[in-house]
Scaffold this motif. Structure first.
Motif, PDB file in Angstrom:
ATOM      1  N   ASP A  88       0.837  -1.201   0.000  1.00  0.00           N
ATOM      2  CA  ASP A  88       0.000   0.000   0.000  1.00  0.00           C
ATOM      3  C   ASP A  88       0.871   1.249   0.000  1.00  0.00           C
ATOM      4  O   ASP A  88       1.857   1.335   0.739  1.00  0.00           O
ATOM      5  CB  ASP A  88      -0.901   0.038   1.239  1.00  0.00           C
ATOM      6  N   ASP A 148       0.388   5.782  -0.890  1.00  0.00           N
ATOM      7  CA  ASP A 148      -0.419   6.889  -1.391  1.00  0.00           C
ATOM      8  C   ASP A 148       0.273   7.592  -2.554  1.00  0.00           C
ATOM      9  O   ASP A 148      -0.347   7.911  -3.565  1.00  0.00           O
ATOM     10  CB  ASP A 148      -0.680   7.904  -0.267  1.00  0.00           C
ATOM     11  N   THR A 159      -1.818   3.752 -11.668  1.00  0.00           N
ATOM     12  CA  THR A 159      -2.118   5.181 -11.681  1.00  0.00           C
ATOM     13  C   THR A 159      -2.483   5.595 -13.091  1.00  0.00           C
ATOM     14  O   THR A 159      -2.155   4.884 -14.058  1.00  0.00           O
ATOM     15  CB  THR A 159      -0.937   6.022 -11.167  1.00  0.00           C
ATOM     16  N   VAL A 176      -0.061  10.110  -7.505  1.00  0.00           N
ATOM     17  CA  VAL A 176      -0.902   9.540  -6.451  1.00  0.00           C
ATOM     18  C   VAL A 176      -1.549   8.295  -7.042  1.00  0.00           C
ATOM     19  O   VAL A 176      -2.117   8.337  -8.139  1.00  0.00           O
ATOM     20  CB  VAL A 176      -1.988  10.534  -5.989  1.00  0.00           C
ATOM     21  N   ALA A 199      -4.888   4.573  -3.578  1.00  0.00           N
ATOM     22  CA  ALA A 199      -4.214   5.152  -2.412  1.00  0.00           C
ATOM     23  C   ALA A 199      -5.128   5.082  -1.195  1.00  0.00           C
ATOM     24  O   ALA A 199      -6.308   5.454  -1.279  1.00  0.00           O
ATOM     25  CB  ALA A 199      -3.836   6.604  -2.695  1.00  0.00           C
ATOM     26  N   ARG A 219      -6.404   8.796  -0.574  1.00  0.00           N
ATOM     27  CA  ARG A 219      -6.229   9.474  -1.862  1.00  0.00           C
ATOM     28  C   ARG A 219      -6.568  10.968  -1.793  1.00  0.00           C
ATOM     29  O   ARG A 219      -5.834  11.802  -2.320  1.00  0.00           O
ATOM     30  CB  ARG A 219      -7.082   8.788  -2.934  1.00  0.00           C
ATOM     31  N   ALA A 266      -3.866  12.710  -0.004  1.00  0.00           N
ATOM     32  CA  ALA A 266      -2.639  12.648  -0.811  1.00  0.00           C
ATOM     33  C   ALA A 266      -2.670  13.688  -1.918  1.00  0.00           C
ATOM     34  O   ALA A 266      -1.641  14.321  -2.223  1.00  0.00           O
ATOM     35  CB  ALA A 266      -2.471  11.252  -1.394  1.00  0.00           C
TER      36      ALA A 266
END
Length: 348
Positions: free
Chosen positions: A93, A95, A114, A293, A297, A300, A303
């Protein structure tokens, strides 16, 4: 006579109940005003460590005051290739992912992890050292490769399979062949490691082997800093910003080989490298950092708020204080979040 007593007790109970409810409301109100606590996970290039630490402190103060969130950070510094592979291979994991080579994001993270990225800063490769380094008073822009080749002199660079500074360092030494007309790559790289070149195409095997004590390899470029500072290593290839942050001596390299001059992009592009770790081939090009990001995330929204802070006036000032040139404006690609669009130039 009994009725008034019961009524009195009844009203007393109501008053007590109201006071309890009232106290509960005050408690709820004060808890509502208390800042939430959230932790942002940031995987980033080692060369970003110092500016990010400062930027995170400033954002934490800003977020608590303006967003009602108490932000802490869990930073994981590594080579940029490794940072991306933590997401793609280990499914960890995160962000935010920030790399020293922006092209790693479209190569390794788009589209599964992403759908946008931002180019935000630049750098150049230098050779850093201290007064303890052998021949420290002799080395300069024209003789550095001769000094590194001398008996007893040690030098280092980071692992090309994990870190852009590593593959950029060996590409710099191959570009030096072209610029100086001397066998710099053969002398410094091929004689000391199993990294080899076929013409201007370099191959970095998945497992890098060091043949002698002349060369030191570490996972990321900042791992070599302490060795040079302590006198355990004479020289290392590093980003100019990191050398200045650590108050190291350094020599600048000609623009034709330092990967810091955008006007020399075609010249740099003569050289490329294939990485055993990913199978990807990377062409030498001007150094540009990237950030994104991730789609999934854990935090999110927060972030993106941090990225907005990063790309704004505050971020620009922090990076420039840490000797790293900031793009003006940063350049974004893909499905760019609306929150950061006013701060970037959107391309593609």
């Amino acid at each position: 006579m009994v009725v008034p007593v019961k009524l009195g007790a009844f009203f007393l109970l109501i008053l007590l109940g109201l006071s309890v409810v009232s106290a509960g409301c005050i408690g709820s109100s004060s808890q509502g005003k208390a800042a939430k606590e959230e932790t942002l996970i940031v995987f980033h290039a080692g060369s970003l460590s110092l500016p990010l630490q400062q930027l995170e402190r400033e954002f934490s103060s800003y977020a608590e005051k303006n967003l009602g969130v108490k932000v802490t950070f869990r930073d994981e510094a590594s080579g940029s290739v490794k940072a991306c592979r933590k997401v793609t291979d280990l499914h960890m994991d995160a962000d935010i992912v920030a790399t020293a080579d922006y092209t790693l994001i479209p190569q390794l993270l788009v589209p599964n992890y992403t759908d946008f990225y931002v180019l935000f800063a630049t750098n150049e490769i230098v050779i850093a050292y201290t007064g303890k380094s052998r021949y420290a008073d002799e080395i300069n822009t024209t003789n550095w490769y001769e000094i590194l080749a001398r008996p007893g002199v040690t030098f280092g660079f980071s692992d090309p399979n994990q870190d852009p500074c590593g593959y950029r360092s060996v590409m710099v030494m191959r570009l030096a062949d072209l610029y100086y007309g001397k066998p710099v790559f053969e002398t410094l790289v091929e004689k000391n490691t199993n990294i080899y070149a076929n013409g201007t195409h370099i191959y970095a095997p998945r497992e890098i082997e060091i043949k002698n004590n002349k060369v030191v390899l570490r996972p990321k470029e900042t791992d070599l800093t302490g060795l040079v500072e302590s006198g355990g290593l004479d020289y290392f290839f590093i980003y100019k910003s990191v050398a200045e942050q650590h108050h190291l001596r350094y020599i600048t390299l000609p623009d034709e080989i330092n990967l810091g001059d955008f006007s020399k992009a075609d010249y740099y592009g003569q050289v490329n490298i294939t990485l055993g770790s990913t199978g990807k081939t990377i062409k030498a090009k001007p150094i540009v950092y990237g950030v994104t990001v991730l789609k999934d995330a854990p935090h999110r929204e927060l972030a993106i708020e941090f990225l907005k802070f990063w790309l704004g006036k505050e971020g620009k000032e922090v990076f420039e204080e840490n000797h790293q040139d900031f793009l003006n404006p940063p350049v974004a690609f893909g499905n760019v979040p609306k929150e950061i669009k006013p701060l970037v130039k959107v391309e593609g």
